[in-house]
Design a protein around this motif. Sequence first.
Motif, PDB file in Angstrom:
ATOM      1  N   MET A  60       0.845  -1.181   0.000  1.00 52.79           N
ATOM      2  CA  MET A  60       0.000   0.000   0.000  1.00 52.79           C
ATOM      3  C   MET A  60       0.890   1.244   0.000  1.00 52.79           C
ATOM      4  O   MET A  60       1.799   1.369   0.815  1.00 52.79           O
ATOM      5  N   SER A  61       0.628   2.174  -0.928  1.00 55.55           N
ATOM      6  CA  SER A  61       1.457   3.363  -1.007  1.00 55.55           C
ATOM      7  C   SER A  61       1.043   4.373   0.053  1.00 55.55           C
ATOM      8  O   SER A  61      -0.138   4.482   0.410  1.00 55.55           O
ATOM      9  N   LEU A  62       2.024   5.107   0.528  1.00 54.96           N
ATOM     10  CA  LEU A  62       1.763   6.134   1.531  1.00 54.96           C
ATOM     11  C   LEU A  62       1.242   7.398   0.863  1.00 54.96           C
ATOM     12  O   LEU A  62       1.617   7.716  -0.270  1.00 54.96           O
ATOM     13  N   PRO A  63       0.396   8.144   1.575  1.00 54.77           N
ATOM     14  CA  PRO A  63       0.047   9.471   1.072  1.00 54.77           C
ATOM     15  C   PRO A  63       1.255  10.379   1.167  1.00 54.77           C
ATOM     16  O   PRO A  63       2.245  10.069   1.827  1.00 54.77           O
ATOM     17  N   ALA A  64       1.185  11.528   0.475  1.00 57.20           N
ATOM     18  CA  ALA A  64       2.269  12.497   0.583  1.00 57.20           C
ATOM     19  C   ALA A  64       2.390  12.942   2.036  1.00 57.20           C
ATOM     20  O   ALA A  64       1.386  13.248   2.695  1.00 57.20           O
ATOM     21  N   LEU A  65       3.616  12.950   2.547  1.00 59.52           N
ATOM     22  CA  LEU A  65       3.856  13.291   3.940  1.00 59.52           C
ATOM     23  C   LEU A  65       4.686  14.564   4.031  1.00 59.52           C
ATOM     24  O   LEU A  65       5.622  14.760   3.265  1.00 59.52           O
ATOM     25  N   THR A  66       4.321  15.398   4.975  1.00 66.06           N
ATOM     26  CA  THR A  66       5.040  16.637   5.222  1.00 66.06           C
ATOM     27  C   THR A  66       5.902  16.471   6.464  1.00 66.06           C
ATOM     28  O   THR A  66       5.402  16.070   7.529  1.00 66.06           O
ATOM     29  N   VAL A  67       7.184  16.755   6.315  1.00 65.68           N
ATOM     30  CA  VAL A  67       8.121  16.654   7.431  1.00 65.68           C
ATOM     31  C   VAL A  67       8.203  17.998   8.132  1.00 65.68           C
ATOM     32  O   VAL A  67       8.312  19.042   7.485  1.00 65.68           O
ATOM     33  N   ALA A  68       8.127  17.972   9.466  1.00 67.89           N
ATOM     34  CA  ALA A  68       8.268  19.203  10.245  1.00 67.89           C
ATOM     35  C   ALA A  68       9.181  18.946  11.426  1.00 67.89           C
ATOM     36  O   ALA A  68       9.226  17.842  11.972  1.00 67.89           O
ATOM     37  N   LEU A  69       9.929  19.977  11.816  1.00 70.94           N
ATOM     38  CA  LEU A  69      10.751  19.939  13.011  1.00 70.94           C
ATOM     39  C   LEU A  69      10.144  20.864  14.056  1.00 70.94           C
ATOM     40  O   LEU A  69       9.655  21.949  13.731  1.00 70.94           O
ATOM     41  N   HIS A  70      10.211  20.438  15.306  1.00 77.09           N
ATOM     42  CA  HIS A  70       9.590  21.173  16.403  1.00 77.09           C
ATOM     43  C   HIS A  70      10.657  21.448  17.455  1.00 77.09           C
ATOM     44  O   HIS A  70      11.227  20.508  18.025  1.00 77.09           O
ATOM     45  N   ARG A  71      10.916  22.718  17.719  1.00 76.75           N
ATOM     46  CA  ARG A  71      11.944  23.104  18.676  1.00 76.75           C
ATOM     47  C   ARG A  71      11.484  22.947  20.112  1.00 76.75           C
ATOM     48  O   ARG A  71      12.255  23.153  21.038  1.00 76.75           O
ATOM     49  N   SER A  72      10.244  22.593  20.286  1.00 76.65           N
ATOM     50  CA  SER A  72       9.712  22.222  21.603  1.00 76.65           C
ATOM     51  C   SER A  72       8.620  21.198  21.403  1.00 76.65           C
ATOM     52  O   SER A  72       7.823  21.296  20.453  1.00 76.65           O
ATOM     53  N   ILE A  73       8.570  20.228  22.291  1.00 82.88           N
ATOM     54  CA  ILE A  73       7.513  19.221  22.187  1.00 82.88           C
ATOM     55  C   ILE A  73       6.151  19.833  22.449  1.00 82.88           C
ATOM     56  O   ILE A  73       5.114  19.284  22.047  1.00 82.88           O
ATOM     57  N   SER A  74       6.118  21.015  23.086  1.00 86.10           N
ATOM     58  CA  SER A  74       4.853  21.694  23.343  1.00 86.10           C
ATOM     59  C   SER A  74       4.152  22.102  22.049  1.00 86.10           C
ATOM     60  O   SER A  74       2.952  22.394  22.063  1.00 86.10           O
ATOM     61  N   GLU A  75       4.892  22.124  20.930  1.00 86.37           N
ATOM     62  CA  GLU A  75       4.281  22.440  19.643  1.00 86.37           C
ATOM     63  C   GLU A  75       3.404  21.300  19.135  1.00 86.37           C
ATOM     64  O   GLU A  75       2.637  21.489  18.185  1.00 86.37           O
ATOM     65  N   ILE A  76       3.528  20.125  19.722  1.00 84.09           N
ATOM     66  CA  ILE A  76       2.734  18.958  19.326  1.00 84.09           C
ATOM     67  C   ILE A  76       1.761  18.659  20.456  1.00 84.09           C
ATOM     68  O   ILE A  76       2.159  18.576  21.626  1.00 84.09           O
ATOM     69  N   ASP A  77       0.498  18.487  20.128  1.00 89.46           N
ATOM     70  CA  ASP A  77      -0.515  18.216  21.147  1.00 89.46           C
ATOM     71  C   ASP A  77      -0.201  16.908  21.875  1.00 89.46           C
ATOM     72  O   ASP A  77       0.144  15.903  21.251  1.00 89.46           O
ATOM     73  N   ALA A  78      -0.344  16.939  23.194  1.00 89.00           N
ATOM     74  CA  ALA A  78      -0.011  15.759  23.998  1.00 89.00           C
ATOM     75  C   ALA A  78      -0.868  14.556  23.630  1.00 89.00           C
ATOM     76  O   ALA A  78      -0.387  13.417  23.618  1.00 89.00           O
ATOM     77  N   THR A  79      -2.146  14.786  23.335  1.00 92.43           N
ATOM     78  CA  THR A  79      -3.017  13.654  22.996  1.00 92.43           C
ATOM     79  C   THR A  79      -2.610  13.035  21.664  1.00 92.43           C
ATOM     80  O   THR A  79      -2.751  11.822  21.465  1.00 92.43           O
ATOM     81  N   VAL A  80      -2.097  13.863  20.748  1.00 89.64           N
ATOM     82  CA  VAL A  80      -1.617  13.339  19.466  1.00 89.64           C
ATOM     83  C   VAL A  80      -0.347  12.518  19.687  1.00 89.64           C
ATOM     84  O   VAL A  80      -0.236  11.381  19.217  1.00 89.64           O
ATOM     85  N   TRP A  81       0.620  13.104  20.418  1.00 85.40           N
ATOM     86  CA  TRP A  81       1.894  12.397  20.673  1.00 85.40           C
ATOM     87  C   TRP A  81       1.633  11.061  21.361  1.00 85.40           C
ATOM     88  O   TRP A  81       2.085  10.010  20.887  1.00 85.40           O
TER      89      TRP A  81
END
Length: 379
Positions: A1-22
């Motif tokens: 199964m092929s992957l959808p296009a993925l966007t790579v991002a860097l986060h200088r703090s983990i607070s930039e990513i929602d805790a429930t998502v992580w």
Amino acid sequence: MSLPALTVALHRSISEIDATVWDGLKDDDNPFNSHAFLETLEQTDCVGEASGWLPHHLSLSDETGAIRGVMPLYLKLHSMGEYVFDHSWAQAYERAGGRYYPKLLSAAPFTPVTGARLLSPDPDIRRALIRAAVDLTDNNGLSSLHINFPTDTEWEEMGEAGLLLRQDQQFWWDNNNYNSFDDFLGALSANRRKVIRRERRDVQAALDLRVITGDDITETHLDQLHAFIENTYDRKWGAPYLTRDFFSLITERMRERIILVFAYDGDEAVAGAINYVGGDTLYGRQWGATVEVPFLHFEVCYYQAIDYAIAHGLKRVEAGTQGEHKISRGYLPHSVYSAHHIRDEALRAPVARYLLQERMAVMEQMQRLEAEGSPFKKA
């Protein structure tokens, strides 16, 4: 199964990513790769520019913007606090005119505990995280990427992706459905039973041992714990990695997971250790003492942990890195892993040869230690 296009991002703090998502991308109950633990390290200045651990957490998002995978990632300015040692690689590369630092590292800082590093239930996303981290290393001219203490499955996936594989060992205690500490002792040879009983008896005759959990943990306990750890680090390694504020905030966020073991001389606390519970495992972490009592370290860090694991139906105690002396106390060798991408072939080739020899030596040593040093009765 092929992957959808993925966007790579860097986060200088983990607070930039929602805790429930992580945490929703985790497939284990390991406390040390949780959003709360990693964020606490950042918010209490344990990691950051001053410590040489610069957060660069990696995320992959699909075309809808939904994050499909994350990877704890740090730009490292040195190799301290990792417990997978590459100092000799750095020295050799720099003697040859290369620049080893900064490098990229995926790990739980200051925590030599196996846990997921590629946070996604989808193996295709995990492979994409590896590729993204390798590309980040190469495209920015960094010397190397290191992934410390991944799971067995991740380690295999990293090998398939072309990373160099490294193996080491730790000493863990496994609960063979014991009903009590005496039940565990009954599985040991007569000599080892005698020695362990004597060690425990001597410590418990001198000091009062107490297990402190939940709402019973106070700021006074944390003051004392940090002082114990600071005293031990001062004597052995220098300043501790974890700040005093860390212990307050992590207790606020993970109180139900934290197990303190303290030793008292009368009303005075003289030693202590902090443990964390995750899934079916008790993880022994930092400890320290202000007194010299024979076998105190074994009692506070090893035997009390076994007692707690048996009483609470936990399957394992992981008491940290190193320490062949743990074998005679029921902690047997288990494999732990790391994986490494080295950009420059002039360094990669000799490291690859070294790691092949090292893996063979580690496996032979594990077999020898268990055969010759195991305290358990022979079948």
